[in-house]
Design a protein around this motif. Structure first.
Motif: not given
Length: 490
Positions: A60-69, A270-281, A363-367
């Motif tokens: 969960s910590f790695q996903a958090l940092l990836l979304s913050v990135a 990006e809250a509401g865009l749905g981008s971060a949920p791709n990483v959160a999952a 990097l985040y956009n790539y994922y």
């Protein structure tokens, strides 16, 4: 046509939808972002946040940092400066408002992403809006899931990747005199080495990069605040008065302040865009709400902390003059403001910060782009490799091109992206509340770490393999004993 669509989406439609849904999510959840605020820190300090080795999951910590990135990027430096230039200091207040409401929106979208995530053969997970639309809303909404995936690929995978490369390259040229094409080539080479390692390598890089860049930027802001401590109350008063039009019109008055605050606030967090949920999952968590809480905190980090850093650096500086500010908007304004506080090395600091922010966002956009492609063609390595080559080319191309049209087009596709995701969130809101109540009920029963039991939600189209908790429940210290028991039984 681009200007008309941009004005329609951001000047009328999205402001109303974002504020309405943000208030609805906040009130109906009994202010979940405030009730769970203390829980954010508790989860961040817990062992479960870092557990990921079982079955090859990310923590969960790695996903958090990836979304913050991803959230922390050019919008935190250039975007805030543009908001102040065009909307005045009051835009900062509306960025705060959209950030606080965005915490509730992000909580629900990331909780749903975890709930409807899909287990992959290699032990990782896939998820995001396209997945919770398809699984949560059913086949009749398949078209919306496909549309969302296409918009995500175009907006983040292509448009924002080129934009980040452009921002980094032009900033380095301004600060160090390095030609943009050299920066573009170097950026492309480094990005290529990382993205060909997949999401796990991206997460490992983010684990080191994000704390360094976020804490470094926060540190320089604390220095600026210390140097200007007596002026801080005046700046806060200026921000609030400008937000409600109580000062002479600066940057377009109250309408421009609200417009720029909402637009740049959403662009940044990006809250509401749905981008971060791709990483959160992607993360292993014992319950979907855990990751929802963690991701709400990432919005707080982005908007309430890091965007405020840029705002105070600009507004406390001696170069802030509403009459001449329009002549040096964006990154140049932030660079000049920091240089006014700490000397000319401040320009270089902003450029390096923008490089780190922009690099992590690429990097985040790539994922996000990879996840979009995976929705249409699961784990197609040839397709992924072709996309990786395109990302490398975009890093080079974006650095040397005038991307005004690309920026305008990406703004529009981002608007439609938000509308598609917000529609899905509105339709799935009751499901999100149901999952939240399951978590709260377990907490009331004295369970310190609530666990999601997918069998209780058999009416939902949940992938049971994604919630096979037993292997991940064991601590590493328990594994030898478990292995001995298995041998004895055999």
């Amino acid at each position: 046509m681009l200007e008309f669509l941009n004005d329609l989406l951001w000047g009328k439609v999205l402001i109303g939808v974002l504020i309405t849904l943000g208030l609805w999510f906040t009130v109906a959840s009994r202010f979940v972002q405030f009730r769970f605020f203390g829980q954010m820190f508790k989860i961040l300090s817990g062992k479960q946040l870092f557990k990921h080795e079982q079955q090859g999951h990310l923590s969960s910590f790695q996903a958090l940092l990836l979304s913050v990135a991803g959230r922390v990027g050019g919008g935190n430096i250039a975007g805030v400066a543009v908001a102040i230039t065009l909307g005045g200091p009051g835009a900062v207040f509306w960025m705060w408002v959209i950030g606080l409401m965005g915490m509730a929106t992000s909580y629900f979208e990331c909780t749903l992403a975890q709930t409807f995530k899909k287990a992959e053969p290699d032990g990782t997970y896939r998820g995001g809006p396209a997945y919770y639309i398809r699984r949560g809303l059913g086949k009749k909404w398949q078209w919306l899931a496909a549309l969302y995936s296409v918009l995500l690929l175009v907006t983040f995978g292509f448009g924002f990747t080129a934009m980040q490369s452009y921002s980094v390259a032009t900033s380095f040229e301004d600060a160090f005199g390095i030609p943009t094409y050299y920066t573009g080539i170097a950026l492309a080479l480094i990005v290529g080495l990382i993205i060909f390692g997949g999401v796990k390598r991206i997460a490992k890089v983010s684990e080191v990069l994000v704390p360094v860049m976020a804490l470094g930027y926060l540190g320089i802001t604390l220095v600026v605040l210390g140097l200007n401590i007596e002026h801080i109350p005046d700046v806060i008063v200026l921000i609030v008065k400008s937000a409600f039009g109580l000062n002479p019109a600066i940057g377009g008055g109250i309408g421009a302040a609200i417009l720029m605050g909402v637009k740049r606030g959403l662009f940044s967090n990006e809250a509401g865009l749905g981008s971060a949920p791709n990483v959160a999952a992607v993360a292993y968590v014992p319950h979907p709400v855990n990751q929802g809480i963690v991701q709400a905190f990432s919005v707080f980090i982005d908007t309430l902390i890091l965007c405020s850093c840029t705002a105070f650096i600009i507004l406390l500086s001696g170069i802030y003059d509403p009459a001449t500010i329009a002549s040096q908007g964006g990154v140049a304004l932030t660079q000049s403001a920091l240089a006014d506080h700490v000397g000319e090395w401040g320009r270089m600091f902003v450029s390096i910060a923008l490089l780190l922010f922009g690099f992590s966002t690429i990097l985040y956009n790539y994922y996000l782009g990879e996840n979009s492609l995976n929705f249409f063609s699961e784990e197609n390595q040839n397709l992924f490799n072709a996309f990786r080559v395109m990302i490398i080319c975009l890093c080079c191309w974006g650095a040397i091109m005038d991307l005004g049209t690309v920026f305008a087009f990406a703004d529009i596709t981002m608007g439609f992206l938000a509308l598609a995701n917000l529609l899905a969130l509105a339709l799935l809101f009751k499901t999100g509340l149901r999952v939240m109540r399951d978590y709260e009920q377990q907490r009331k029963e004295g369970i310190e770490t609530p666990v999601f039991d997918a069998t209780k939600f058999s009416d939902l189209n949940i992938d049971p393999a994604a919630w096979d908790q037993q292997p991940a429940q064991q601590d590493a210290t328990d594994l030898p004993a478990a292995n001995n028991t298995l041998k004895a039984t055999s």
